[in-house]
Design a protein around this motif. Structure first.
Motif, PDB file in Angstrom:
ATOM      1  N   ARG A 190       0.833  -1.208   0.000  1.00 43.75           N
ATOM      2  CA  ARG A 190       0.000   0.000   0.000  1.00 43.75           C
ATOM      3  C   ARG A 190       0.868   1.259   0.000  1.00 43.75           C
ATOM      4  NH1 ARG A 190      -5.603  -0.932   3.173  1.00 43.75           N
ATOM      5  NH2 ARG A 190      -6.080  -2.906   2.184  1.00 43.75           N
ATOM      6  N   LEU A 191       1.962   1.231   0.748  1.00 42.24           N
ATOM      7  CA  LEU A 191       2.884   2.365   0.757  1.00 42.24           C
ATOM      8  C   LEU A 191       3.477   2.549  -0.632  1.00 42.24           C
ATOM      9  CD1 LEU A 191       5.355   3.462   3.402  1.00 42.24           C
ATOM     10  CD2 LEU A 191       6.261   3.016   1.152  1.00 42.24           C
ATOM     11  N   THR A 192       3.903   1.458  -1.255  1.00 38.49           N
ATOM     12  CA  THR A 192       4.500   1.512  -2.587  1.00 38.49           C
ATOM     13  C   THR A 192       3.494   2.007  -3.624  1.00 38.49           C
ATOM     14  OG1 THR A 192       5.991  -0.277  -2.003  1.00 38.49           O
ATOM     15  CG2 THR A 192       5.707   0.151  -4.339  1.00 38.49           C
ATOM     16  N   ALA A 193       2.241   1.578  -3.514  1.00 37.59           N
ATOM     17  CA  ALA A 193       1.222   2.022  -4.466  1.00 37.59           C
ATOM     18  C   ALA A 193       0.987   3.527  -4.378  1.00 37.59           C
ATOM     19  CB  ALA A 193      -0.088   1.276  -4.214  1.00 37.59           C
ATOM     20  N   ALA A 194       1.101   4.080  -3.183  1.00 36.17           N
ATOM     21  CA  ALA A 194       0.841   5.510  -3.014  1.00 36.17           C
ATOM     22  C   ALA A 194       2.065   6.377  -3.274  1.00 36.17           C
ATOM     23  CB  ALA A 194       0.313   5.775  -1.600  1.00 36.17           C
ATOM     24  N   LEU A 195       3.253   5.905  -2.872  1.00 34.77           N
ATOM     25  CA  LEU A 195       4.443   6.754  -2.919  1.00 34.77           C
ATOM     26  C   LEU A 195       5.517   6.299  -3.898  1.00 34.77           C
ATOM     27  CD1 LEU A 195       4.820   7.420   0.912  1.00 34.77           C
ATOM     28  CD2 LEU A 195       3.707   8.849  -0.812  1.00 34.77           C
ATOM     29  N   GLY A 196       5.346   5.132  -4.464  1.00 32.69           N
ATOM     30  CA  GLY A 196       6.323   4.640  -5.421  1.00 32.69           C
ATOM     31  C   GLY A 196       7.308   3.679  -4.779  1.00 32.69           C
ATOM     32  N   PRO A 197       8.002   2.891  -5.601  1.00 29.42           N
ATOM     33  CA  PRO A 197       8.946   1.911  -5.074  1.00 29.42           C
ATOM     34  C   PRO A 197      10.192   2.563  -4.498  1.00 29.42           C
ATOM     35  CG  PRO A 197       9.039   1.956  -7.468  1.00 29.42           C
ATOM     36  CD  PRO A 197       7.917   2.868  -7.056  1.00 29.42           C
ATOM     37  N   GLY A 198      10.811   1.886  -3.550  1.00 27.75           N
ATOM     38  CA  GLY A 198      12.065   2.340  -2.993  1.00 27.75           C
ATOM     39  C   GLY A 198      11.942   3.462  -1.975  1.00 27.75           C
ATOM     40  N   HIS A 199      10.732   3.753  -1.521  1.00 29.27           N
ATOM     41  CA  HIS A 199      10.556   4.830  -0.550  1.00 29.27           C
ATOM     42  C   HIS A 199      10.922   4.328   0.847  1.00 29.27           C
ATOM     43  CE1 HIS A 199       9.477   8.592   0.895  1.00 29.27           C
ATOM     44  NE2 HIS A 199       8.177   8.538   0.878  1.00 29.27           N
ATOM     45  N   ALA A 200      11.722   5.093   1.580  1.00 28.86           N
ATOM     46  CA  ALA A 200      12.149   4.690   2.923  1.00 28.86           C
ATOM     47  C   ALA A 200      10.979   4.755   3.901  1.00 28.86           C
ATOM     48  CB  ALA A 200      13.280   5.600   3.398  1.00 28.86           C
ATOM     49  N   PHE A 201      10.977   3.831   4.866  1.00 33.33           N
ATOM     50  CA  PHE A 201       9.917   3.811   5.878  1.00 33.33           C
ATOM     51  C   PHE A 201      10.460   3.216   7.160  1.00 33.33           C
ATOM     52  CE2 PHE A 201       9.623  -0.239   3.671  1.00 33.33           C
ATOM     53  CZ  PHE A 201       9.520  -1.151   4.717  1.00 33.33           C
ATOM     54  N   ILE A 202       9.732   3.467   8.243  1.00 33.27           N
ATOM     55  CA  ILE A 202      10.002   2.824   9.527  1.00 33.27           C
ATOM     56  C   ILE A 202       8.690   2.247  10.024  1.00 33.27           C
ATOM     57  CG2 ILE A 202      11.950   4.289  10.156  1.00 33.27           C
ATOM     58  CD1 ILE A 202      10.046   5.893  11.944  1.00 33.27           C
ATOM     59  N   ARG A 203       8.761   1.364  11.010  1.00 36.02           N
ATOM     60  CA  ARG A 203       7.550   0.793  11.599  1.00 36.02           C
ATOM     61  C   ARG A 203       7.292   1.469  12.934  1.00 36.02           C
ATOM     62  NH1 ARG A 203       6.062  -4.978  10.281  1.00 36.02           N
ATOM     63  NH2 ARG A 203       4.273  -4.196  11.388  1.00 36.02           N
ATOM     64  N   LEU A 204       6.093   2.008  13.085  1.00 32.62           N
ATOM     65  CA  LEU A 204       5.677   2.650  14.324  1.00 32.62           C
ATOM     66  C   LEU A 204       4.227   2.303  14.599  1.00 32.62           C
ATOM     67  CD1 LEU A 204       6.972   6.344  13.995  1.00 32.62           C
ATOM     68  CD2 LEU A 204       7.809   4.608  15.563  1.00 32.62           C
ATOM     69  N   ALA A 205       3.870   2.197  15.874  1.00 27.03           N
ATOM     70  CA  ALA A 205       2.459   2.052  16.242  1.00 27.03           C
ATOM     71  C   ALA A 205       1.791   3.412  16.037  1.00 27.03           C
ATOM     72  CB  ALA A 205       2.336   1.612  17.694  1.00 27.03           C
ATOM     73  N   GLY A 206       0.488   3.396  15.802  1.00 24.31           N
ATOM     74  CA  GLY A 206      -0.250   4.640  15.602  1.00 24.31           C
ATOM     75  C   GLY A 206      -0.112   5.596  16.774  1.00 24.31           C
ATOM     76  N   THR A 207      -0.126   5.056  17.999  1.00 31.69           N
ATOM     77  CA  THR A 207       0.010   5.920  19.177  1.00 31.69           C
ATOM     78  C   THR A 207       1.394   6.558  19.231  1.00 31.69           C
ATOM     79  OG1 THR A 207       0.594   3.993  20.502  1.00 31.69           O
ATOM     80  CG2 THR A 207      -1.705   4.690  20.555  1.00 31.69           C
ATOM     81  N   GLU A 208       2.426   5.812  18.839  1.00 29.71           N
ATOM     82  CA  GLU A 208       3.779   6.380  18.820  1.00 29.71           C
ATOM     83  C   GLU A 208       3.901   7.476  17.769  1.00 29.71           C
ATOM     84  OE1 GLU A 208       5.890   2.802  18.024  1.00 29.71           O
ATOM     85  OE2 GLU A 208       6.343   2.452  20.132  1.00 29.71           O
ATOM     86  N   LEU A 209       3.272   7.258  16.618  1.00 31.77           N
ATOM     87  CA  LEU A 209       3.319   8.256  15.559  1.00 31.77           C
ATOM     88  C   LEU A 209       2.610   9.538  16.004  1.00 31.77           C
ATOM     89  CD1 LEU A 209       4.090   9.069  12.709  1.00 31.77           C
ATOM     90  CD2 LEU A 209       2.064   7.868  11.871  1.00 31.77           C
ATOM     91  N   ARG A 210       1.476   9.393  16.673  1.00 36.24           N
ATOM     92  CA  ARG A 210       0.758  10.568  17.194  1.00 36.24           C
ATOM     93  C   ARG A 210       1.609  11.302  18.232  1.00 36.24           C
ATOM     94  NH1 ARG A 210      -5.183  10.499  16.658  1.00 36.24           N
ATOM     95  NH2 ARG A 210      -5.742   8.624  15.524  1.00 36.24           N
ATOM     96  N   THR A 211       2.246  10.547  19.129  1.00 33.88           N
ATOM     97  CA  THR A 211       3.091  11.151  20.156  1.00 33.88           C
ATOM     98  C   THR A 211       4.278  11.885  19.529  1.00 33.88           C
ATOM     99  OG1 THR A 211       2.466   9.425  21.722  1.00 33.88           O
ATOM    100  CG2 THR A 211       4.462  10.658  22.219  1.00 33.88           C
TER     101      THR A 211
END
Length: 114
Positions: A54-75
């Motif tokens: 889903r990330l690749t479909a929206a932003l294109g291949p090779g885009h950097a990402f990290i894994r975070l819980a929704g609450t951590e992202l909000r914080t």
């Protein structure tokens, strides 16, 4: 005390997934920084995706990402004034096309009337 049914609950459960999200990041001076986006009305929003495809479909291949819980992202984004979290955005604008090179302009000719 009366038990509230799901439809009567004044504060329904959070509509976002409980698991970690794939959060787009960009390189910064101190490592990586969470990318912030804008909603159609213009408010800043943090964005998370429930899967890499889903990330690749929206932003294109090779885009950097990290894994975070929704609450951590909000914080993480709250001190920046970001109060909206968008999960799995489906509508994205296409990349802007490069502007054509400006045509050579000539100085206007002035005709003399005798």
């Amino acid at each position: 005390m009366t038990e509230l049914r799901y439809g009567d609950d004044p504060e329904p459960p959070e509509p976002f997934p409980a698991g970690p999200l794939y959060v787009p990041v960009r390189p910064g001076p101190s490592g990586y920084a969470v990318r912030l986006f804008r909603t159609p009305p213009g408010a800043r929003t943090a964005v998370g995706f429930t899967s890499v495809p889903r990330l690749t479909a929206a932003l294109g291949p090779g885009h950097a990402f990290i894994r975070l819980a929704g609450t951590e992202l909000r914080t993480l984004t709250a001190p920046l004034g970001v109060t909206v979290l968008t999960v799995d955005p489906q509508f994205t604008a296409p990349a802007p096309a490069p502007l054509p090179a400006p045509a050579a302009t000539r100085a206007p000719r002035i005709a003399r009337i005798a």
